[in-house]
Design a protein around this motif. Structure first.
Motif, PDB file in Angstrom:
ATOM      1  N   LEU A 131     -13.076 -14.990 -28.461  1.00  0.00           N
ATOM      2  CA  LEU A 131     -12.097 -13.930 -28.697  1.00  0.00           C
ATOM      3  C   LEU A 131     -12.264 -13.246 -30.049  1.00  0.00           C
ATOM      4  O   LEU A 131     -11.761 -12.152 -30.260  1.00  0.00           O
ATOM      5  CB  LEU A 131     -10.677 -14.490 -28.584  1.00  0.00           C
ATOM      6  N   GLY A 132     -12.930 -13.892 -30.975  1.00  0.00           N
ATOM      7  CA  GLY A 132     -13.107 -13.277 -32.283  1.00  0.00           C
ATOM      8  C   GLY A 132     -11.886 -13.467 -33.167  1.00  0.00           C
ATOM      9  O   GLY A 132     -11.191 -14.490 -33.103  1.00  0.00           O
ATOM     10  N   ALA A 133     -11.581 -12.462 -33.981  1.00  0.00           N
ATOM     11  CA  ALA A 133     -10.508 -12.568 -34.969  1.00  0.00           C
ATOM     12  C   ALA A 133      -9.158 -12.857 -34.327  1.00  0.00           C
ATOM     13  O   ALA A 133      -8.345 -13.607 -34.877  1.00  0.00           O
ATOM     14  CB  ALA A 133     -10.438 -11.290 -35.799  1.00  0.00           C
ATOM     15  N   SER A 134      -8.892 -12.276 -33.162  1.00  0.00           N
ATOM     16  CA  SER A 134      -7.601 -12.518 -32.521  1.00  0.00           C
ATOM     17  C   SER A 134      -7.481 -13.973 -32.082  1.00  0.00           C
ATOM     18  O   SER A 134      -6.394 -14.549 -32.106  1.00  0.00           O
ATOM     19  CB  SER A 134      -7.417 -11.583 -31.325  1.00  0.00           C
ATOM     20  N   GLY A 135      -8.598 -14.590 -31.699  1.00  0.00           N
ATOM     21  CA  GLY A 135      -8.570 -15.991 -31.317  1.00  0.00           C
ATOM     22  C   GLY A 135      -8.273 -16.899 -32.498  1.00  0.00           C
ATOM     23  O   GLY A 135      -7.446 -17.813 -32.405  1.00  0.00           O
ATOM     24  N   THR A 136      -8.942 -16.653 -33.622  1.00  0.00           N
ATOM     25  CA  THR A 136      -8.694 -17.491 -34.795  1.00  0.00           C
ATOM     26  C   THR A 136      -7.285 -17.273 -35.325  1.00  0.00           C
ATOM     27  O   THR A 136      -6.679 -18.201 -35.874  1.00  0.00           O
ATOM     28  CB  THR A 136      -9.722 -17.205 -35.910  1.00  0.00           C
ATOM     29  N   ALA A 137      -6.742 -16.063 -35.159  1.00  0.00           N
ATOM     30  CA  ALA A 137      -5.368 -15.795 -35.602  1.00  0.00           C
ATOM     31  C   ALA A 137      -4.371 -16.625 -34.800  1.00  0.00           C
ATOM     32  O   ALA A 137      -3.435 -17.217 -35.360  1.00  0.00           O
ATOM     33  CB  ALA A 137      -5.050 -14.308 -35.466  1.00  0.00           C
ATOM     34  N   VAL A 138      -4.557 -16.672 -33.479  1.00  0.00           N
ATOM     35  CA  VAL A 138      -3.674 -17.474 -32.632  1.00  0.00           C
ATOM     36  C   VAL A 138      -3.788 -18.950 -33.001  1.00  0.00           C
ATOM     37  O   VAL A 138      -2.789 -19.668 -33.125  1.00  0.00           O
ATOM     38  CB  VAL A 138      -4.017 -17.268 -31.135  1.00  0.00           C
ATOM     39  N   LEU A 139      -5.009 -19.417 -33.201  1.00  0.00           N
ATOM     40  CA  LEU A 139      -5.227 -20.825 -33.510  1.00  0.00           C
ATOM     41  C   LEU A 139      -4.648 -21.181 -34.883  1.00  0.00           C
ATOM     42  O   LEU A 139      -4.012 -22.230 -35.048  1.00  0.00           O
ATOM     43  CB  LEU A 139      -6.723 -21.144 -33.467  1.00  0.00           C
ATOM     44  N   ALA A 140      -4.862 -20.319 -35.870  1.00  0.00           N
ATOM     45  CA  ALA A 140      -4.342 -20.576 -37.211  1.00  0.00           C
ATOM     46  C   ALA A 140      -2.820 -20.632 -37.195  1.00  0.00           C
ATOM     47  O   ALA A 140      -2.206 -21.474 -37.859  1.00  0.00           O
ATOM     48  CB  ALA A 140      -4.822 -19.495 -38.177  1.00  0.00           C
ATOM     49  N   ASN A 141      -2.200 -19.747 -36.418  1.00  0.00           N
ATOM     50  CA  ASN A 141      -0.754 -19.748 -36.312  1.00  0.00           C
ATOM     51  C   ASN A 141      -0.260 -21.029 -35.647  1.00  0.00           C
ATOM     52  O   ASN A 141       0.789 -21.575 -36.004  1.00  0.00           O
ATOM     53  CB  ASN A 141      -0.291 -18.530 -35.507  1.00  0.00           C
ATOM     54  N   ALA A 142      -1.026 -21.524 -34.677  1.00  0.00           N
ATOM     55  CA  ALA A 142      -0.618 -22.723 -33.941  1.00  0.00           C
ATOM     56  C   ALA A 142      -0.708 -23.980 -34.798  1.00  0.00           C
ATOM     57  O   ALA A 142       0.169 -24.845 -34.743  1.00  0.00           O
ATOM     58  CB  ALA A 142      -1.485 -22.883 -32.695  1.00  0.00           C
ATOM     59  N   VAL A 143      -1.773 -24.100 -35.595  1.00  0.00           N
ATOM     60  CA  VAL A 143      -1.944 -25.318 -36.387  1.00  0.00           C
ATOM     61  C   VAL A 143      -1.173 -25.271 -37.691  1.00  0.00           C
ATOM     62  O   VAL A 143      -0.918 -26.313 -38.308  1.00  0.00           O
ATOM     63  CB  VAL A 143      -3.436 -25.597 -36.679  1.00  0.00           C
ATOM     64  N   GLY A 144      -0.781 -24.067 -38.145  1.00  0.00           N
ATOM     65  CA  GLY A 144      -0.013 -23.942 -39.369  1.00  0.00           C
ATOM     66  C   GLY A 144      -0.858 -24.152 -40.599  1.00  0.00           C
ATOM     67  O   GLY A 144      -1.998 -24.604 -40.541  1.00  0.00           O
ATOM     68  N   SER A 145      -0.280 -23.825 -41.728  1.00  0.00           N
ATOM     69  CA  SER A 145      -1.007 -23.931 -42.992  1.00  0.00           C
ATOM     70  C   SER A 145      -1.029 -25.356 -43.514  1.00  0.00           C
ATOM     71  O   SER A 145      -1.972 -25.787 -44.163  1.00  0.00           O
ATOM     72  CB  SER A 145      -0.388 -23.006 -44.043  1.00  0.00           C
ATOM     73  N   GLY A 146       0.021 -26.109 -43.235  1.00  0.00           N
ATOM     74  CA  GLY A 146       0.048 -27.508 -43.650  1.00  0.00           C
ATOM     75  C   GLY A 146       0.055 -27.656 -45.167  1.00  0.00           C
ATOM     76  O   GLY A 146       0.366 -26.744 -45.916  1.00  0.00           O
ATOM     77  N   ALA A 147      -0.304 -28.840 -45.608  1.00  0.00           N
ATOM     78  CA  ALA A 147      -0.330 -29.103 -47.046  1.00  0.00           C
ATOM     79  C   ALA A 147      -1.388 -30.153 -47.336  1.00  0.00           C
ATOM     80  O   ALA A 147      -1.752 -30.932 -46.475  1.00  0.00           O
ATOM     81  CB  ALA A 147       1.043 -29.592 -47.519  1.00  0.00           C
ATOM     82  N   GLY A 148      -1.873 -30.175 -48.549  1.00  0.00           N
ATOM     83  CA  GLY A 148      -2.828 -31.190 -48.949  1.00  0.00           C
ATOM     84  C   GLY A 148      -4.173 -31.018 -48.283  1.00  0.00           C
ATOM     85  O   GLY A 148      -4.584 -29.919 -47.912  1.00  0.00           O
ATOM     86  N   SER A 149      -4.872 -32.136 -48.104  1.00  0.00           N
ATOM     87  CA  SER A 149      -6.240 -32.090 -47.582  1.00  0.00           C
ATOM     88  C   SER A 149      -6.300 -31.569 -46.163  1.00  0.00           C
ATOM     89  O   SER A 149      -7.278 -30.938 -45.767  1.00  0.00           O
ATOM     90  CB  SER A 149      -6.866 -33.487 -47.644  1.00  0.00           C
ATOM     91  N   ALA A 150      -5.248 -31.817 -45.363  1.00  0.00           N
ATOM     92  CA  ALA A 150      -5.249 -31.346 -43.974  1.00  0.00           C
ATOM     93  C   ALA A 150      -5.326 -29.838 -43.904  1.00  0.00           C
ATOM     94  O   ALA A 150      -5.962 -29.274 -43.012  1.00  0.00           O
ATOM     95  CB  ALA A 150      -3.998 -31.847 -43.251  1.00  0.00           C
ATOM     96  N   SER A 151      -4.694 -29.143 -44.845  1.00  0.00           N
ATOM     97  CA  SER A 151      -4.702 -27.682 -44.826  1.00  0.00           C
ATOM     98  C   SER A 151      -6.068 -27.118 -45.166  1.00  0.00           C
ATOM     99  O   SER A 151      -6.359 -25.965 -44.885  1.00  0.00           O
ATOM    100  CB  SER A 151      -3.649 -27.138 -45.803  1.00  0.00           C
ATOM    101  N   ARG A 152      -6.914 -27.938 -45.821  1.00  0.00           N
ATOM    102  CA  ARG A 152      -8.245 -27.456 -46.195  1.00  0.00           C
ATOM    103  C   ARG A 152      -9.290 -27.781 -45.130  1.00  0.00           C
ATOM    104  O   ARG A 152     -10.440 -27.359 -45.240  1.00  0.00           O
ATOM    105  CB  ARG A 152      -8.643 -28.075 -47.545  1.00  0.00           C
ATOM    106  N   ALA A 153      -8.919 -28.552 -44.120  1.00  0.00           N
ATOM    107  CA  ALA A 153      -9.844 -28.859 -43.037  1.00  0.00           C
ATOM    108  C   ALA A 153     -10.069 -27.617 -42.194  1.00  0.00           C
ATOM    109  O   ALA A 153      -9.267 -26.680 -42.196  1.00  0.00           O
ATOM    110  CB  ALA A 153      -9.287 -29.992 -42.176  1.00  0.00           C
ATOM    111  N   SER A 154     -11.163 -27.587 -41.453  1.00  0.00           N
ATOM    112  CA  SER A 154     -11.453 -26.431 -40.611  1.00  0.00           C
ATOM    113  C   SER A 154     -10.428 -26.314 -39.490  1.00  0.00           C
ATOM    114  O   SER A 154      -9.764 -27.291 -39.123  1.00  0.00           O
ATOM    115  CB  SER A 154     -12.855 -26.559 -40.019  1.00  0.00           C
ATOM    116  N   LEU A 155     -10.306 -25.114 -38.955  1.00  0.00           N
ATOM    117  CA  LEU A 155      -9.414 -24.911 -37.811  1.00  0.00           C
ATOM    118  C   LEU A 155      -9.801 -25.828 -36.662  1.00  0.00           C
ATOM    119  O   LEU A 155      -8.944 -26.392 -35.984  1.00  0.00           O
ATOM    120  CB  LEU A 155      -9.480 -23.447 -37.350  1.00  0.00           C
ATOM    121  N   ALA A 156     -11.102 -25.974 -36.428  1.00  0.00           N
ATOM    122  CA  ALA A 156     -11.578 -26.804 -35.327  1.00  0.00           C
ATOM    123  C   ALA A 156     -11.136 -28.251 -35.493  1.00  0.00           C
ATOM    124  O   ALA A 156     -10.772 -28.916 -34.514  1.00  0.00           O
ATOM    125  CB  ALA A 156     -13.103 -26.725 -35.233  1.00  0.00           C
TER     126      ALA A 156
END
Length: 231
Positions: A131-156
């Motif tokens: 899907l490209g940028a729209s796909g990563t946007a949906v995924l980023a919104n779903a996983v949230g920004s979080g905090a600490g080391s988890a937030s720095r992990a890849s979306l995958a």
């Protein structure tokens, strides 16, 4: 759900069923093959880093989809190949592109050490990358920004820990069905152009879509690890 989701009609009925079934078939067929291929690359090139193997996967994928697009686009230049037959070839080539993208995504996951063997995780990442940028946007919104080391992990990596995967997959599938149908339909018209123009458009169009897949894989998986894990 974003405004983009609510302002456009959904693709439903037989067309949606065909795309959904094709995606799941591609993931099922390519999952094991992708892992085996990465292992074979590592055996053949034992001194290469994950980044170098990833580069090989990028080149393989882009070369394959460019060649398949040019080959199908060239059918319009062959005497006796009618429009209906050409559309049939284009439909088959769209499935080839989908399977190539699934293979590539799952191979990249293997290089990055992201274990996505559960079917829903595999489907979600393949849809995201296609899907490209729209796909990563949906995924980023779903996983949230979080905090600490988890937030720095890849979306995958982060998606493996997210709850409510069925709901996320459902949202992504609606978007995927609609955009896959629209993108491939527009490219199909170009491939029906006469003489060598169809081949040129087919190859260029597929390479452009392929480049989007590669770039989105970068955004989804992040930089390859510096070295191979001990496991």
């Amino acid at each position: 759900m974003s405004d983009d989701d609510t302002s456009r009609p959904e693709v439903s009925g037989p067309a949606a069923g065909v795309v959904t079934a094709a995606l799941r078939r591609a993931v099922r067929l390519q999952s094991g093959a992708a892992r085996r291929y990465v292992h074979k690359l590592r055996e053949d090139h034992p001194d290469e880093s994950p980044a170098q193997i990833r580069s090989r996967l990028d080149s393989l994928f882009l070369g394959a989809v460019t060649a398949s697009g040019a080959a199908v686009g060239g059918t319009a230049a062959v005497p006796g190949i009618g429009t209906i037959i050409a559309f049939g070839a284009i439909g088959a080539e769209s499935l080839v592109f989908l399977e190539a993208a699934a293979f590539y995504t799952l191979a990249v996951a293997e290089v990055h050490g992201v274990d996505v063997r559960e079917g829903e995780h595999e489907e979600l990442l393949v849809m995201t990358v296609m899907l490209g940028a729209s796909g990563t946007a949906v995924l980023a919104n779903a996983v949230g920004s979080g905090a600490g080391s988890a937030s720095r992990a890849s979306l995958a990596s982060r998606v493996l820990r997210v709850p409510g995967l069925k709901e996320i997959n459902s949202r992504m599938m609606h978007r995927f069905v609609r955009k896959f149908a629209v993108k491939r339909a527009g490219l199909a018209l170009g491939k029906l152009a006469p003489a060598g123009l169809g081949a040129a458009i087919g190859g260029w169009g597929n390479r452009k879509l392929g480049r989007t897949v590669v770039d989105t894989a970068d955004a989804t998986f992040g930089a390859p690890p510096l070295s191979w894990s001990a496991g």
